[in-house]
Design a protein around this motif. Structure first.
Motif, PDB file in Angstrom:
ATOM      1  N   ASP A  88      11.350  -0.531   5.129  1.00  0.00           N
ATOM      2  CA  ASP A  88      11.921   0.515   5.418  1.00  0.00           C
ATOM      3  C   ASP A  88      10.151   0.969   6.544  1.00  0.00           C
ATOM      4  O   ASP A  88      10.263   1.310   7.194  1.00  0.00           O
ATOM      5  CB  ASP A  88      12.454   1.686   4.989  1.00  0.00           C
ATOM      6  CG  ASP A  88      14.016   1.460   5.066  1.00  0.00           C
ATOM      7  OD1 ASP A  88      14.302   0.459   6.221  1.00  0.00           O
ATOM      8  OD2 ASP A  88      14.864   1.774   4.325  1.00  0.00           O
ATOM      9  N   LEU A  89       9.111   0.125   5.378  1.00  0.00           N
ATOM     10  CA  LEU A  89       8.095   0.257   6.034  1.00  0.00           C
ATOM     11  C   LEU A  89       7.289  -0.981   6.368  1.00  0.00           C
ATOM     12  O   LEU A  89       8.068  -1.851   6.819  1.00  0.00           O
ATOM     13  CB  LEU A  89       7.271   0.572   5.093  1.00  0.00           C
ATOM     14  CG  LEU A  89       7.666   1.756   3.826  1.00  0.00           C
ATOM     15  CD1 LEU A  89       6.513   1.999   2.649  1.00  0.00           C
ATOM     16  CD2 LEU A  89       7.254   3.475   4.590  1.00  0.00           C
ATOM     17  N   THR A  90       6.462  -0.576   7.858  1.00  0.00           N
ATOM     18  CA  THR A  90       5.695  -1.610   8.845  1.00  0.00           C
ATOM     19  C   THR A  90       5.351  -2.131   7.627  1.00  0.00           C
ATOM     20  O   THR A  90       4.791  -2.023   6.255  1.00  0.00           O
ATOM     21  CB  THR A  90       4.836  -0.856   9.743  1.00  0.00           C
ATOM     22  OG1 THR A  90       4.049   0.014   9.109  1.00  0.00           O
ATOM     23  CG2 THR A  90       6.067   0.375  10.419  1.00  0.00           C
ATOM     24  N   ALA A  91       4.929  -3.196   7.879  1.00  0.00           N
ATOM     25  CA  ALA A  91       3.953  -4.005   7.311  1.00  0.00           C
ATOM     26  C   ALA A  91       2.414  -3.849   7.501  1.00  0.00           C
ATOM     27  O   ALA A  91       2.168  -3.010   5.936  1.00  0.00           O
ATOM     28  CB  ALA A  91       3.707  -5.534   8.866  1.00  0.00           C
ATOM     29  N   SER A  92       2.022  -2.831   7.983  1.00  0.00           N
ATOM     30  CA  SER A  92       0.334  -1.787   7.135  1.00  0.00           C
ATOM     31  C   SER A  92       0.979  -0.750   6.920  1.00  0.00           C
ATOM     32  O   SER A  92       0.179  -0.875   5.513  1.00  0.00           O
ATOM     33  CB  SER A  92      -0.154  -1.226   8.900  1.00  0.00           C
ATOM     34  OG  SER A  92      -0.814  -0.652   8.674  1.00  0.00           O
ATOM     35  N   GLU A  93       1.659   0.238   6.425  1.00  0.00           N
ATOM     36  CA  GLU A  93       2.424   1.158   5.764  1.00  0.00           C
ATOM     37  C   GLU A  93       2.897   0.388   4.888  1.00  0.00           C
ATOM     38  O   GLU A  93       1.824   1.202   3.401  1.00  0.00           O
ATOM     39  CB  GLU A  93       3.397   1.373   6.688  1.00  0.00           C
ATOM     40  CG  GLU A  93       3.369   2.242   7.266  1.00  0.00           C
ATOM     41  CD  GLU A  93       4.563   2.904   8.056  1.00  0.00           C
ATOM     42  OE1 GLU A  93       4.665   4.026   8.981  1.00  0.00           O
ATOM     43  OE2 GLU A  93       5.364   2.640   8.073  1.00  0.00           O
ATOM     44  N   ASN A  94       2.846  -0.639   4.216  1.00  0.00           N
ATOM     45  CA  ASN A  94       3.463  -1.321   2.628  1.00  0.00           C
ATOM     46  C   ASN A  94       2.300  -1.651   2.520  1.00  0.00           C
ATOM     47  O   ASN A  94       2.225  -1.387   1.207  1.00  0.00           O
ATOM     48  CB  ASN A  94       4.360  -2.776   3.012  1.00  0.00           C
ATOM     49  CG  ASN A  94       5.589  -2.470   2.614  1.00  0.00           C
ATOM     50  OD1 ASN A  94       5.885  -2.735   2.024  1.00  0.00           O
ATOM     51  ND2 ASN A  94       6.963  -2.547   4.192  1.00  0.00           N
ATOM     52  N   GLN A 126       5.671  -3.749  12.902  1.00  0.00           N
ATOM     53  CA  GLN A 126       6.910  -3.319  12.639  1.00  0.00           C
ATOM     54  C   GLN A 126       7.748  -3.359  11.046  1.00  0.00           C
ATOM     55  O   GLN A 126       6.324  -4.016  10.627  1.00  0.00           O
ATOM     56  CB  GLN A 126       7.514  -5.024  12.978  1.00  0.00           C
ATOM     57  CG  GLN A 126       6.982  -5.642  14.199  1.00  0.00           C
ATOM     58  CD  GLN A 126       7.635  -4.750  15.702  1.00  0.00           C
ATOM     59  OE1 GLN A 126       8.966  -4.877  15.088  1.00  0.00           O
ATOM     60  NE2 GLN A 126       7.381  -4.597  16.134  1.00  0.00           N
ATOM     61  N   ARG A 127       8.875  -2.830  11.039  1.00  0.00           N
ATOM     62  CA  ARG A 127       9.321  -2.687   9.936  1.00  0.00           C
ATOM     63  C   ARG A 127       9.967  -4.139   9.129  1.00  0.00           C
ATOM     64  O   ARG A 127       9.814  -5.103   9.655  1.00  0.00           O
ATOM     65  CB  ARG A 127      10.724  -2.019   9.867  1.00  0.00           C
ATOM     66  CG  ARG A 127      10.792  -0.970  10.158  1.00  0.00           C
ATOM     67  CD  ARG A 127      11.415   0.177  10.675  1.00  0.00           C
ATOM     68  NE  ARG A 127      11.456   1.649  11.299  1.00  0.00           N
ATOM     69  CZ  ARG A 127      11.145   2.630  10.762  1.00  0.00           C
ATOM     70  NH1 ARG A 127      10.337   2.016   9.654  1.00  0.00           N
ATOM     71  NH2 ARG A 127      11.276   3.479  11.341  1.00  0.00           N
ATOM     72  N   PHE A 131      11.402  -8.670   9.394  1.00  0.00           N
ATOM     73  CA  PHE A 131      10.277 -10.246   9.402  1.00  0.00           C
ATOM     74  C   PHE A 131      11.421 -11.477   8.583  1.00  0.00           C
ATOM     75  O   PHE A 131      12.348 -11.234   7.924  1.00  0.00           O
ATOM     76  CB  PHE A 131       9.686  -9.743   8.200  1.00  0.00           C
ATOM     77  CG  PHE A 131       7.761  -8.806   8.393  1.00  0.00           C
ATOM     78  CD1 PHE A 131       8.074  -8.644  10.172  1.00  0.00           C
ATOM     79  CD2 PHE A 131       7.377  -9.271   7.722  1.00  0.00           C
ATOM     80  CE1 PHE A 131       6.937  -7.774  10.317  1.00  0.00           C
ATOM     81  CE2 PHE A 131       5.980  -8.411   8.288  1.00  0.00           C
ATOM     82  CZ  PHE A 131       5.655  -8.424   9.689  1.00  0.00           C
ATOM     83  N   SER A 132      10.831 -12.531   9.296  1.00  0.00           N
ATOM     84  CA  SER A 132      11.052 -13.892   8.498  1.00  0.00           C
ATOM     85  C   SER A 132      10.984 -13.692   7.204  1.00  0.00           C
ATOM     86  O   SER A 132      10.523 -13.654   6.566  1.00  0.00           O
ATOM     87  CB  SER A 132      10.940 -14.798   9.305  1.00  0.00           C
ATOM     88  OG  SER A 132       9.384 -15.334   8.800  1.00  0.00           O
ATOM     89  N   LEU A 139       2.952 -11.517   4.205  1.00  0.00           N
ATOM     90  CA  LEU A 139       2.638  -9.852   4.035  1.00  0.00           C
ATOM     91  C   LEU A 139       2.485  -9.542   2.243  1.00  0.00           C
ATOM     92  O   LEU A 139       1.149  -8.941   1.814  1.00  0.00           O
ATOM     93  CB  LEU A 139       3.764  -9.141   4.474  1.00  0.00           C
ATOM     94  CG  LEU A 139       3.357  -7.803   4.378  1.00  0.00           C
ATOM     95  CD1 LEU A 139       1.644  -7.407   4.689  1.00  0.00           C
ATOM     96  CD2 LEU A 139       3.859  -6.442   4.792  1.00  0.00           C
ATOM     97  N   ALA A 140       3.494 -10.162   2.087  1.00  0.00           N
ATOM     98  CA  ALA A 140       3.178 -10.712  -0.324  1.00  0.00           C
ATOM     99  C   ALA A 140       2.440 -10.874  -0.499  1.00  0.00           C
ATOM    100  O   ALA A 140       1.173 -10.807  -1.575  1.00  0.00           O
ATOM    101  CB  ALA A 140       4.468 -10.965  -0.700  1.00  0.00           C
TER     102      ALA A 140
END
Ligand SMILES: Nc1ncnc2c1ncn2[C@@H]1O[C@H](COP(=O)(O)OP(=O)(O)OP(=O)(O)O)[C@@H](O)[C@H]1O
Length: 232
Positions: A88-94, A126-127, A131-132, A139-140
């Motif tokens: 539920d968080l965006t890439a940046s928020e994560n 984007q949340r 993501f694929s 991101l990980a």
């Protein structure tokens, strides 16, 4: 940086590790190869201080991995089979969330840099649930690098990555090595693993079946032959 002496791990009646002795110097990149069930993830989990060995000794940066795990954990960047991202968080928020958790100063700037490095700049708002698998893996990878860990433990880092993302990871790993970071990765991808690692280890049924300190001596055909000869 890493030393294992006589390390075993038993799960009920299964011996996942049967006497591992290993030393890895700071700044080196070790590739762990082996068939399904060979014990690669178990070994990485012990190094990550997530699993205790049944016997033997593990030392990381001079600290005992069982008794002094809390000294070791901030120095580690661990990429496992799960991404540990919040959908539920965006890439940046994560990244900013994990940055705060790891006590990263300049978390926003660091997140932006890493999003760029893994090629997710244009998806940063984007949340993550949209993501694929490959985008989540990118991101990980960024997440585990946030706090500039001394030792990176990457379990099958190429999972889901397309060719461009593989090249980006390759160059990130080169930069990390230039920065004297130590890297241990497991992969089933022999050519990619051989290309990036300084040292290689083939694990078979919980033991080190083959170890080679200078991977650059080997070409892929030779390595594939060695792999076939040592994997059971
Ligand atoms: N939590 C667990 N409980 C019981 N047995 C386990 C557990 N984790 C791993 N094992 C067993 O230990 C052995 C080694 O497993 P491990 O996951 O370390 O292998 P691997 O080399 O990483 O395999 P893969 O390539 O499939 O990821 C296997 O026989 C597996 O079934």
């Amino acid at each position: 940086m890493v030393r294992l002496q006589g390390v075993t791990k038993r799960y009920a009646h299964v011996w996942a590790l049967r006497g591992i002795d290993l030393e890895l110097r700071r700044g080196r990149c070790l590739g762990i190869f082996g068939a399904n069930g060979a014990g690669k993830t178990t070994l990485l989990n012990i190094l990550a201080t997530l699993t205790r060995p049944s016997s033997g000794q593990v030392t990381i940066a001079g600290y005992d991995a069982v008794r002094e795990a809390e000294k070791i954990r901030p120095r580690l960047g661990v990429l496992g089979h799960r991404t540990y991202l919040y959908g539920d968080l965006t890439a940046s928020e994560n990244l900013q969330f994990y940055g705060r958790l790891f006590g990263v100063t300049n978390g926003h700037r660091r997140s932006q840099e890493l999003l760029h490095s893994v090629g997710l700049d244009s998806d940063s708002q984007q949340r993550v649930r949209t993501f694929s698998r490959g985008m989540q893996q990118r991101l990980a990878i960024a997440r585990v690098l946030l706090h500039e860990p001394e030792l990176l433990l990457l379990d099958e880092p190429y999972t889901g990555l397309d060719q461009q993302a593989v090249s980006r990871l390759q160059s990130l790993l080169d930069d990390l090595q230039a920065d004297e970071k130590t890297i241990i990765l497991s992969t089933h991808d022999l050519p990619r693993g051989l290309a990036v690692c300084d040292e290689i280890l083939i694990q078979s049924r919980g033991k080190i079946a083959y170890y080679h300190e200078t991977a650059s001596d080997l070409d892929i055909a030779g390595f594939e032959q060695l792999y076939a000869a040592h994997v059971q």
